[in-house]
Scaffold this active site. Structure first.
Site, PDB file in Angstrom:
ATOM      1  N   GLN A 103       0.864  -1.200   0.000  1.00  0.00           N
ATOM      2  CA  GLN A 103       0.000   0.000   0.000  1.00  0.00           C
ATOM      3  C   GLN A 103       0.893   1.240   0.000  1.00  0.00           C
ATOM      4  OE1 GLN A 103      -3.537  -0.515   2.927  1.00  0.00           O
ATOM      5  NE2 GLN A 103      -1.909  -1.839   3.679  1.00  0.00           N
ATOM      6  N   ASP A 106       6.238   4.766  -1.247  1.00  0.00           N
ATOM      7  CA  ASP A 106       7.574   5.349  -0.994  1.00  0.00           C
ATOM      8  C   ASP A 106       8.707   4.708  -1.790  1.00  0.00           C
ATOM      9  OD1 ASP A 106       7.416   3.689   2.231  1.00  0.00           O
ATOM     10  OD2 ASP A 106       8.071   2.890   0.303  1.00  0.00           O
ATOM     11  N   HIS A 121      -1.361   1.427  -4.320  1.00  0.00           N
ATOM     12  CA  HIS A 121      -1.739   2.847  -4.182  1.00  0.00           C
ATOM     13  C   HIS A 121      -0.816   3.781  -4.946  1.00  0.00           C
ATOM     14  CE1 HIS A 121      -3.932   1.740  -0.176  1.00  0.00           C
ATOM     15  NE2 HIS A 121      -4.619   1.379  -1.244  1.00  0.00           N
ATOM     16  N   CYS A 151      -0.204  20.585 -22.409  1.00  0.00           N
ATOM     17  CA  CYS A 151      -1.595  20.593 -22.905  1.00  0.00           C
ATOM     18  C   CYS A 151      -2.461  21.475 -22.017  1.00  0.00           C
ATOM     19  CB  CYS A 151      -2.161  19.153 -22.932  1.00  0.00           C
ATOM     20  SG  CYS A 151      -2.780  18.599 -21.328  1.00  0.00           S
TER      21      CYS A 151
HETATM   22  C1  BV8 Z   1     -11.945   3.074  -3.447  1.00  0.00           C
HETATM   23  C2  BV8 Z   1      -2.197   6.885  -1.178  1.00  0.00           C
HETATM   24  C3  BV8 Z   1     -13.767   2.874  -4.952  1.00  0.00           C
HETATM   25  C4  BV8 Z   1      -2.160   8.360  -1.132  1.00  0.00           C
HETATM   26  C5  BV8 Z   1      -3.950   6.016   0.282  1.00  0.00           C
HETATM   27  C6  BV8 Z   1     -16.280   2.898   4.569  1.00  0.00           C
HETATM   28  C7  BV8 Z   1     -15.961   1.579   4.826  1.00  0.00           C
HETATM   29  C8  BV8 Z   1     -15.030   0.919   4.038  1.00  0.00           C
HETATM   30  C9  BV8 Z   1     -14.390   1.573   2.984  1.00  0.00           C
HETATM   31  C10 BV8 Z   1     -14.699   2.876   2.748  1.00  0.00           C
HETATM   32  C11 BV8 Z   1     -15.641   3.546   3.518  1.00  0.00           C
HETATM   33  N1  BV8 Z   1     -15.715   4.816   3.043  1.00  0.00           N
HETATM   34  C12 BV8 Z   1     -14.879   4.965   2.000  1.00  0.00           C
HETATM   35  C13 BV8 Z   1     -14.279   3.789   1.804  1.00  0.00           C
HETATM   36  C14 BV8 Z   1     -13.295   3.466   0.770  1.00  0.00           C
HETATM   37  C15 BV8 Z   1     -11.933   4.044   1.135  1.00  0.00           C
HETATM   38  C16 BV8 Z   1     -11.503   3.559   2.501  1.00  0.00           C
HETATM   39  O1  BV8 Z   1     -11.104   2.426   2.664  1.00  0.00           O
HETATM   40  N2  BV8 Z   1     -11.585   4.454   3.503  1.00  0.00           N
HETATM   41  C17 BV8 Z   1     -11.212   4.059   4.840  1.00  0.00           C
HETATM   42  C18 BV8 Z   1     -10.332   5.139   5.476  1.00  0.00           C
HETATM   43  C19 BV8 Z   1     -12.503   3.858   5.641  1.00  0.00           C
HETATM   44  N3  BV8 Z   1     -11.044   3.516   0.135  1.00  0.00           N
HETATM   45  C20 BV8 Z   1     -10.859   4.212  -0.993  1.00  0.00           C
HETATM   46  O2  BV8 Z   1     -11.309   5.312  -1.213  1.00  0.00           O
HETATM   47  C21 BV8 Z   1     -10.039   3.493  -2.053  1.00  0.00           C
HETATM   48  N4  BV8 Z   1     -10.726   3.588  -3.302  1.00  0.00           N
HETATM   49  O3  BV8 Z   1     -12.533   2.455  -2.600  1.00  0.00           O
HETATM   50  O4  BV8 Z   1     -12.470   3.372  -4.673  1.00  0.00           O
HETATM   51  C22 BV8 Z   1     -13.966   3.060  -6.402  1.00  0.00           C
HETATM   52  C23 BV8 Z   1     -14.127   1.924  -7.207  1.00  0.00           C
HETATM   53  C24 BV8 Z   1     -14.353   2.107  -8.552  1.00  0.00           C
HETATM   54  C25 BV8 Z   1     -14.370   3.398  -9.115  1.00  0.00           C
HETATM   55  C26 BV8 Z   1     -14.178   4.528  -8.304  1.00  0.00           C
HETATM   56  C27 BV8 Z   1     -13.981   4.360  -6.933  1.00  0.00           C
HETATM   57  C28 BV8 Z   1      -8.686   4.171  -2.217  1.00  0.00           C
HETATM   58  C29 BV8 Z   1      -7.860   3.937  -0.972  1.00  0.00           C
HETATM   59  C30 BV8 Z   1      -6.425   4.428  -1.195  1.00  0.00           C
HETATM   60  C31 BV8 Z   1      -6.230   5.772  -0.558  1.00  0.00           C
HETATM   61  N5  BV8 Z   1      -4.828   6.144  -0.666  1.00  0.00           N
HETATM   62  N6  BV8 Z   1      -2.678   6.378   0.106  1.00  0.00           N
HETATM   63  C32 BV8 Z   1      -1.177   8.851  -0.106  1.00  0.00           C
HETATM   64  O5  BV8 Z   1      -0.455   8.045   0.520  1.00  0.00           O
HETATM   65  O6  BV8 Z   1      -1.138  10.076   0.052  1.00  0.00           O
HETATM   66  S1  BV8 Z   1      -4.429   5.336   1.751  1.00  0.00           S
HETATM   67  C33 BV8 Z   1      -3.176   5.311   2.908  1.00  0.00           C
HETATM   68  O7  BV8 Z   1      -3.628   4.404   3.922  1.00  0.00           O
HETATM   69  C34 BV8 Z   1      -1.856   4.723   2.479  1.00  0.00           C
HETATM   70  O8  BV8 Z   1      -1.840   4.161   1.184  1.00  0.00           O
HETATM   71  C35 BV8 Z   1      -1.634   3.626   3.502  1.00  0.00           C
HETATM   72  O9  BV8 Z   1      -0.823   2.633   3.071  1.00  0.00           O
HETATM   73  C36 BV8 Z   1      -3.007   3.184   3.675  1.00  0.00           C
HETATM   74  C37 BV8 Z   1      -3.277   2.242   4.771  1.00  0.00           C
HETATM   75  O10 BV8 Z   1      -2.659   2.731   5.934  1.00  0.00           O
HETATM   76  P1  BV8 Z   1      -1.532   1.788   6.585  1.00  0.00           P
HETATM   77  O11 BV8 Z   1      -0.507   1.509   5.563  1.00  0.00           O
HETATM   78  O12 BV8 Z   1      -2.184   0.639   7.238  1.00  0.00           O
HETATM   79  O13 BV8 Z   1      -0.904   2.792   7.616  1.00  0.00           O
HETATM   80  P2  BV8 Z   1      -1.473   3.171   9.061  1.00  0.00           P
HETATM   81  O14 BV8 Z   1      -0.742   4.376   9.521  1.00  0.00           O
HETATM   82  O15 BV8 Z   1      -2.969   3.166   9.012  1.00  0.00           O
HETATM   83  O16 BV8 Z   1      -1.045   1.925   9.976  1.00  0.00           O
HETATM   84  C38 BV8 Z   1       0.327   1.690  10.220  1.00  0.00           C
HETATM   85  C39 BV8 Z   1       0.407   0.354  10.935  1.00  0.00           C
HETATM   86  O17 BV8 Z   1       1.797   0.024  11.093  1.00  0.00           O
HETATM   87  C40 BV8 Z   1      -0.200   0.369  12.323  1.00  0.00           C
HETATM   88  O18 BV8 Z   1      -0.990  -0.803  12.497  1.00  0.00           O
HETATM   89  C41 BV8 Z   1       1.024   0.316  13.260  1.00  0.00           C
HETATM   90  O19 BV8 Z   1       0.750  -0.399  14.454  1.00  0.00           O
HETATM   91  C42 BV8 Z   1       1.997  -0.442  12.418  1.00  0.00           C
HETATM   92  N7  BV8 Z   1       3.414  -0.208  12.708  1.00  0.00           N
HETATM   93  C43 BV8 Z   1       3.989   0.914  13.193  1.00  0.00           C
HETATM   94  N8  BV8 Z   1       5.329   0.710  13.306  1.00  0.00           N
HETATM   95  C44 BV8 Z   1       5.570  -0.552  12.873  1.00  0.00           C
HETATM   96  C45 BV8 Z   1       4.355  -1.140  12.495  1.00  0.00           C
HETATM   97  N9  BV8 Z   1       4.268  -2.396  12.020  1.00  0.00           N
HETATM   98  C46 BV8 Z   1       5.402  -3.108  11.921  1.00  0.00           C
HETATM   99  N10 BV8 Z   1       6.613  -2.610  12.263  1.00  0.00           N
HETATM  100  C47 BV8 Z   1       6.731  -1.356  12.748  1.00  0.00           C
HETATM  101  N11 BV8 Z   1       7.952  -0.883  13.097  1.00  0.00           N
HETATM  102 ZN    ZN Z   2      -1.300  17.017 -20.581  1.00  0.00          ZN
END
Ligand code: BV8
Ligand code: ZN
Length: 250
Positions: A103, A106, A121, A151
């Site tokens: 996901q 980077d 992503h 463009c």
């Molecule tokens: C889509 C890119 C449809 C940009 C990102 C309600 C319910 C369910 C779903 C939805 C809903 N409402 C809306 C939705 C859909 C929505 C969604 O899921 N929302 C969530 C928030 C509820 N999803 C979307 O919109 C997706 N698209 O559904 O489109 C569609 C279909 C057809 C046609 C049109 C539309 C698009 C989702 C992608 C969004 N883009 N990023 C950017 O980065 O700027 S999301 C962003 O969150 C990142 O990509 C990231 O990777 C992702 C997930 O987060 P995590 O990677 O899990 O990171 P987080 O900080 O949350 O957690 C870190 C974890 O690491 C923790 O657990 C921590 O404990 C752990 N950790 C910490 N240190 C360590 C560690 N683990 C191991 N070792 C360590 N040292």
């Molecule tokens: Zn263009």
């Protein structure tokens, strides 16, 4: 002596399978110094996703959203892959089929040498014109203002924003390798963003042994076959050592 104990079941599954799938999230890059999204001090603590990581926000204030990605790009340019990234890259050699779904945007898995990376992503190192979709992957990224294509279209980062569909082939391949693996690892993700968070469920429905590696419990911990509570930068090198002792290089 390994500090991490792997269960008998995982040992047997890893010995028996030739197909492993890994899903990574921001936690895998945390030990490289890349802030996560939802941890304390994470990116979303200051801004809400809907304020920044979506098309409407970009169109209403292109310079603001572009400068946020600039800021993140500069962080990512200064950091290096950590032992967790390198362990995953080396693990590829010990399984006939090893798929890494990320996901993260980077580029650290590529920089660590992973060859088969499915970027769900997108990738912050790439950009494209919103009008003609021409790619601008090597533009002068030190600019704080958004750039325009010849463009006339605005140039945006090649990342998937909320409300945008994931790249069709990436999602199709990710679902395919989640259906067809003996062991599925979900590493460093809070499992809150869909459809990426559905992949461990797909693996489970297809009889994979599903393992979570994370220092904290997540939304998915209950459904996992095994939860290894630890940091990926520590657990993954130990997992690699175990695999090297028990599997031969392909
Ligand atoms: C889509 C890119 C449809 C940009 C990102 C309600 C319910 C369910 C779903 C939805 C809903 N409402 C809306 C939705 C859909 C929505 C969604 O899921 N929302 C969530 C928030 C509820 N999803 C979307 O919109 C997706 N698209 O559904 O489109 C569609 C279909 C057809 C046609 C049109 C539309 C698009 C989702 C992608 C969004 N883009 N990023 C950017 O980065 O700027 S999301 C962003 O969150 C990142 O990509 C990231 O990777 C992702 C997930 O987060 P995590 O990677 O899990 O990171 P987080 O900080 O949350 O957690 C870190 C974890 O690491 C923790 O657990 C921590 O404990 C752990 N950790 C910490 N240190 C360590 C560690 N683990 C191991 N070792 C360590 N040292
Ligand atoms: Zn263009």
């Amino acid at each position: 002596m390994s500090r991490v104990q792997f269960s008998k079941e995982l040992v047997e599954r890893l010995n028996d399978t030739e197909a492993v799938t890994v899903l990574t999230g921001a936690g895998v890059s945390a030990e490289s110094g890349v802030p996560t999204f939802r941890d304390p001090g994470g990116i979303w603590e200051k801004f809400k996703p809907e304020q920044l990581a979506n098309f409407e926000a970009f169109m209403s204030d292109p310079d603001f959203v572009w400068s946020w990605y600039q800021h993140r790009r500069e962080i990512m340019r200064d950091v290096k892959p950590n032992p967790g990234h390198y362990a995953l890259a080396e693990m590829e050699k010990y399984f006939a089929v090893f798929n890494l779904i990320t996901q993260n945007i980077d580029n650290l898995h590529h920089r660590a040498g992973s060859k088969k990376v499915i970027e769900l992503h997108g990738n912050i190192e790439r950009n494209y014109c919103i009008k003609c979709r021409k790619h601008f992957d090597d533009i002068d990224i030190c600019r704080k203002q958004v750039l325009k294509c010849d463009c006339g279209g605005l140039i945006r980062p090649d990342v998937v924003w909320f409300g945008e569909a994931l790249p069709y082939n990436a999602l199709k391949n990710a679902e395919e390798c989640s259906r067809n693996c003996g062991v599925f690892f979900s590493i460093g993700t809070s499992a809150e963003v869909y459809p990426a968070a559905s992949l461990p469920l797909v693996a489970k429905q297809h009889y994979s042994y599903v393992v979570e590696i994370n220092p904290k419990r997540t939304a998915h911990s209950e459904l996992m076959d095994e939860v290894i509570e630890g940091r990926s930068g520590e657990v993954l090198p130990e997992l690699l050592n175990f695999i090297k002792l028990n599997k031969i290089e392909k």
